[in-house]
Write an enzyme that holds these catalytic residues in place. Sequence first.
Site, short mmCIF file in Angstrom:
data_model
loop_
_atom_site.label_atom_id
_atom_site.label_comp_id
_atom_site.label_asym_id
_atom_site.label_seq_id
_atom_site.Cartn_x
_atom_site.Cartn_y
_atom_site.Cartn_z
N HIS A 55 0.81 -1.21 0.00
CA HIS A 55 0.00 0.00 0.00
C HIS A 55 0.85 1.27 0.00
O HIS A 55 1.91 1.34 0.61
CB HIS A 55 -0.93 0.01 1.22
CG HIS A 55 -0.20 -0.12 2.53
ND1 HIS A 55 0.31 0.97 3.21
CD2 HIS A 55 0.11 -1.19 3.28
CE1 HIS A 55 0.89 0.57 4.33
NE2 HIS A 55 0.79 -0.74 4.39
N ASP A 56 0.37 2.25 -0.74
CA ASP A 56 0.93 3.60 -0.77
C ASP A 56 2.30 3.71 -1.42
O ASP A 56 2.96 4.74 -1.30
CB ASP A 56 0.99 4.19 0.65
CG ASP A 56 -0.37 4.23 1.32
OD1 ASP A 56 -1.22 4.99 0.85
OD2 ASP A 56 -0.58 3.48 2.30
N GLY A 69 5.16 -1.11 2.47
CA GLY A 69 4.32 0.06 2.34
C GLY A 69 5.09 1.36 2.30
O GLY A 69 6.16 1.50 2.89
#
Length: 262
Positions: A121-122, A139
């Site tokens: 994520h991200d 992440g």
Amino acid sequence: MSKIHPSAIIAPGAQIDESVEIGAYAVIGADVRIGAGTRIGPHVVIEGHTRIGRDNEIFQFASIGAAPQDKKYAGEPTTMEIGDRNTIREFVTFNRGTVQDAGATRIGNDNWIMAYVHLAHDCQLGNNIILANNATLAGHVHLGDHVFLGGFTTVHQFCHIGAHAMTAFTAAVSQDVPPFVTAAGNRAVPAGINSEGLKRRGFTSEQIMEIKRAYKVIYRAGLPLEEAKQELAQMEASSANSAQYIRLFREFIEASARGIIR
């Protein structure tokens, strides 16, 4: 519609350009948008609020836009954004963002992403990047343009890797890697500059020599980091043809939150 295999499952609401090809048993969610000329292989799953641009090729068994592997995630409508002309090979896993960061995982244009790569994520990826097989990004990782990650590279969360940097096979990156630098080992340490990559991208011999000089200031001169940054600033002021690259190197180091490999 003739380019969509009859066994593919397309949720109502998905926005798919009429030129998109979708293979057998692929699953496309309701909040997905796919641009013209993109090809989706068999058994690919694309879900969540995922935006895919033009002329991408996504090979079989990829998972794109799944929920982040983050216990704080509570179902917020975060996104996965993919640009144009990317090649995305088999069994990759790309997770969408979280509200604790930008709310989006982003991939730019013209990237070559090999099998079994994981983007958590991200993550924020630039353009013209190559990720070899099994490269794994935790992440919030940021990759600059023209980065090359060798096979089985692992990158710790929140690390940044600067433009034109590369990692060797099985490198374990736990701090930021400045632009142009080659990182190798577990834990990864600096191993020179990515001179071959720079040659292939049209950097002149003079520019490569100046980048090597900047590298030596940081990694070979034995200076404390603050003094080394001052030396880089002086080099930048006196290097008319290479000032932009020395500035990129210096500004990355100054902005590093995790500290650079050294």
